[in-house]
Design a protein around this motif. Structure first.
Motif, PDB file in Angstrom:
ATOM      1  N   ALA A  45       2.728   1.701   5.483  1.00  0.00           N
ATOM      2  CA  ALA A  45       3.519   1.103   4.412  1.00  0.00           C
ATOM      3  C   ALA A  45       4.485   2.117   3.804  1.00  0.00           C
ATOM      4  CB  ALA A  45       2.592   0.540   3.338  1.00  0.00           C
ATOM      5  N   ALA A  46       4.009   3.333   3.585  1.00  0.00           N
ATOM      6  CA  ALA A  46       4.867   4.365   3.001  1.00  0.00           C
ATOM      7  C   ALA A  46       6.032   4.697   3.924  1.00  0.00           C
ATOM      8  CB  ALA A  46       4.042   5.615   2.697  1.00  0.00           C
ATOM      9  N   LEU A  47       5.777   4.740   5.223  1.00  0.00           N
ATOM     10  CA  LEU A  47       6.845   5.041   6.177  1.00  0.00           C
ATOM     11  C   LEU A  47       7.883   3.923   6.225  1.00  0.00           C
ATOM     12  CD1 LEU A  47       4.797   6.662   9.078  1.00  0.00           C
ATOM     13  CD2 LEU A  47       6.452   7.798   7.594  1.00  0.00           C
ATOM     14  N   VAL A  48       7.426   2.691   6.153  1.00  0.00           N
ATOM     15  CA  VAL A  48       8.368   1.571   6.138  1.00  0.00           C
ATOM     16  C   VAL A  48       9.263   1.658   4.899  1.00  0.00           C
ATOM     17  CG1 VAL A  48       8.539  -0.933   5.850  1.00  0.00           C
ATOM     18  CG2 VAL A  48       6.992   0.026   7.569  1.00  0.00           C
TER      19      VAL A  48
ATOM     20  N   LEU B  18       0.815  -1.217   0.000  1.00  0.00           N
ATOM     21  CA  LEU B  18       0.000   0.000   0.000  1.00  0.00           C
ATOM     22  C   LEU B  18       0.849   1.267   0.000  1.00  0.00           C
ATOM     23  CD1 LEU B  18      -2.633  -1.048   2.707  1.00  0.00           C
ATOM     24  CD2 LEU B  18      -2.914  -1.127   0.219  1.00  0.00           C
ATOM     25  N   ALA B  19       2.166   1.118  -0.081  1.00  0.00           N
ATOM     26  CA  ALA B  19       3.070   2.256   0.120  1.00  0.00           C
ATOM     27  C   ALA B  19       2.847   3.380  -0.882  1.00  0.00           C
ATOM     28  CB  ALA B  19       4.517   1.783   0.071  1.00  0.00           C
ATOM     29  N   GLU B  20       2.648   3.065  -2.142  1.00  0.00           N
ATOM     30  CA  GLU B  20       2.509   4.121  -3.156  1.00  0.00           C
ATOM     31  C   GLU B  20       1.291   4.989  -2.868  1.00  0.00           C
ATOM     32  OE1 GLU B  20       2.157   4.751  -8.022  1.00  0.00           O
ATOM     33  OE2 GLU B  20       2.340   2.736  -7.175  1.00  0.00           O
TER      34      GLU B  20
ATOM     35  N   LEU C 101      -7.773   2.312  16.311  1.00  0.00           N
ATOM     36  CA  LEU C 101      -8.617   2.622  15.154  1.00  0.00           C
ATOM     37  C   LEU C 101      -8.145   3.827  14.353  1.00  0.00           C
ATOM     38  CD1 LEU C 101     -12.210   2.021  16.596  1.00  0.00           C
ATOM     39  CD2 LEU C 101     -10.748   0.441  15.318  1.00  0.00           C
ATOM     40  N   SER C 102      -7.074   4.485  14.772  1.00  0.00           N
ATOM     41  CA  SER C 102      -6.650   5.699  14.070  1.00  0.00           C
ATOM     42  C   SER C 102      -5.509   5.461  13.090  1.00  0.00           C
ATOM     43  CB  SER C 102      -6.220   6.767  15.090  1.00  0.00           C
ATOM     44  OG  SER C 102      -5.069   6.353  15.811  1.00  0.00           O
ATOM     45  N   THR C 103      -5.053   4.226  12.990  1.00  0.00           N
ATOM     46  CA  THR C 103      -3.938   3.909  12.095  1.00  0.00           C
ATOM     47  C   THR C 103      -4.411   3.793  10.653  1.00  0.00           C
ATOM     48  OG1 THR C 103      -2.728   2.738  13.820  1.00  0.00           O
ATOM     49  CG2 THR C 103      -2.190   2.166  11.544  1.00  0.00           C
ATOM     50  N   HIS C 104      -3.646   4.393   9.741  1.00  0.00           N
ATOM     51  CA  HIS C 104      -3.892   4.257   8.308  1.00  0.00           C
ATOM     52  C   HIS C 104      -2.834   3.318   7.742  1.00  0.00           C
ATOM     53  CE1 HIS C 104      -6.841   7.661   7.895  1.00  0.00           C
ATOM     54  NE2 HIS C 104      -6.323   7.897   9.104  1.00  0.00           N
ATOM     55  N   ASP C 105      -3.271   2.157   7.270  1.00  0.00           N
ATOM     56  CA  ASP C 105      -2.333   1.128   6.844  1.00  0.00           C
ATOM     57  C   ASP C 105      -1.466   1.561   5.669  1.00  0.00           C
ATOM     58  OD1 ASP C 105      -3.003  -0.833   8.774  1.00  0.00           O
ATOM     59  OD2 ASP C 105      -4.773  -1.411   7.625  1.00  0.00           O
TER      60      ASP C 105
END
Length: 417
Positions: free
Chosen positions: A86-89, A10-12, A78-82
């Motif tokens: 991914a982008a941060l990783v 999902l990073a892009e 519940l506030s995490t955006h997956d």
């Protein structure tokens, strides 16, 4: 680099949304450029427990640009955006979080973030700070930063009980945070979350706001702006008087409960809406929380009281009460602006996160002369953030003339002179 996220593919998409947020955060962009040139965090390790949103990603990018090694976990399941995770990783940040994680995963992820042996912790709710103090022999933390009202309350309680082991800067309490993020940001994202969760009409509805602090003020203002009839519940006489002067009706919760159609808590206190209030509510009442922890609406008491429940929409659960009436809990009683919406707009988080970034540099420079306790953001940081924001908006200020500067420090001039 270790990490634990939902889906790295999902990073892009996440990076595209981060870039959009960054466009609306000019102050933090400038600070990021400064950090990249000066590297104030070279060799420093920072563990952060934050709402993992696009705006948080811009803050983390500033810390990374300054040379910090950052490990990030969630401050709310519940506030995490997956896609943001991914982008941060992909950018080399150790992230331990995924949307909707259970309590065991949430706690494990905090432990993983702390495994880098941080020298500074950046917290939103003080969960990391609490863990560090439960096992102080395992960590050598120099300082901390706390972002939200509930977390500052916890840190102050620790300081009062003389168990706080390092200085903590209360970013939540600085004017460029609470006057804007708390009032305008929480005011907007709370309404946004309620509407996304329910699609109800606010115009003409009776809307009860528990708590008239900066968040409560913003929620009440936005609800009235959409045509709701707003009732405020308070325990503080001055705030209650202010709500009256602002044109709102003020009632204790047991009197507001039979009248309200939508209820929002914004107090930082536990048990604000309880079993006795549920039983007074009209059929179809909607319950939401805008405080950090899921304790303001007594969700455990509601589940115990209910004779049945059903998940009707993604962020809405129906509970049938013994009297046959039904009430609807939003976002599991968690922070509704994060659980069902996208938190405060980037233009406001630009202020809050600029305060956090500059306070991080301040603490690494000043921790040796600070004793354990809770400290305000230095006024020069708050002022600089405001000036940079105004400059980004193209707004200019008046300046005092030499005569005015002299008058400011004179005592001889008055009515008779």
């Amino acid at each position: 680099m270790p990490y634990d996220i939902h889906d790295r593919s999902l990073a892009e998409r996440g990076q595209q949304r981060i870039d959009w947020a960054a466009r609306h955060m000019p102050v933090l962009r400038q600070i990021t450029e400064e950090f990249a040139a000066e590297k104030p965090f070279e060799g420093r390790r920072i563990a952060a427990s934050l709402h993992i949103t696009t705006e948080t990603a811009v803050l983390v990018g500033a810390l990374q640009a300054g040379g910090a090694e950052v490990a990030l976990c969630a401050s709310n399941p519940l506030s995490t955006h997956d896609d943001v995770c991914a982008a941060l990783v992909e950018r080399g940040i150790a992230v331990y979080a995924h949307h909707g994680e259970d309590l065991a995963s949430y706690q494990r992820h905090m432990e993983q973030a702390l495994a880098i042996q941080p020298q500074l912790v950046m917290d939103d709710g003080a969960d990391l700070i609490a863990i560090l103090h439960s096992r102080p022999e395992e960590y050598e933390v120099l300082a901390g930063i706390e972002e939200t009202t509930s977390g500052v309350m916890r840190a102050r309680a620790m300081a009062e009980q003389q168990v706080l082991r390092f200085p903590v800067v209360a970013v939540n309490d600085t004017p460029t945070k609470r006057y804007f993020d708390n009032r305008y940001g929480t005011g907007q994202n709370t309404i946004d979350g309620i509407l996304r969760a329910t699609n109800v009409l606010l115009a003409g509805a009776t809307f009860v706001v528990a708590g008239y602090g900066w968040c409560g003020r913003g929620i009440a203002m936005r609800a009235r702006g959409m045509g709701a009839r707003v009732i405020v519940s308070e325990i503080n006489a001055t705030r209650a008087l202010e709500a009256i002067m602002d044109g709102f009706q003020v009632l204790p919760m047991h009197e507001a409960a039979p009248l309200g159609e939508i209820f929002v808590t914004a107090t930082g206190m536990a048990g604000v809406i309880r079993r006795e209030h549920f039983l007074l509510m009209q059929d179809g009442a909607i319950l939401a929380n805008s405080g950090h922890f899921d304790v303001e609406v007594d969700t455990a008491g509601l589940r115990d009281l209910a004779t049945g429940s059903a998940q009707l929409r993604q962020h809405m659960t129906e509970y049938e009460l013994p009297n046959g009436r039904k009430v609807y809990l939003l976002g599991q009683g968690r922070l509704i602006g994060q659980a069902a919406a996208e938190a405060s707009p980037a233009a406001l988080m630009d202020l809050s996160f600029a305060d956090q970034a500059l306070s991080t540099r301040y603490l690494f420079e000043a921790y040796q002369r600070l004793t354990p306790g809770v400290y305000d953001v230095p006024s020069e940081i708050d002022e600089r953030v405001a000036v940079l924001k105004l400059r980004a908006l193209g707004v200019q200020l008046d300046t005092l003339t030499q005569e005015q500067l002299a008058y400011q420090h004179a005592w001889q001039v008055g009515t008779a002179n």
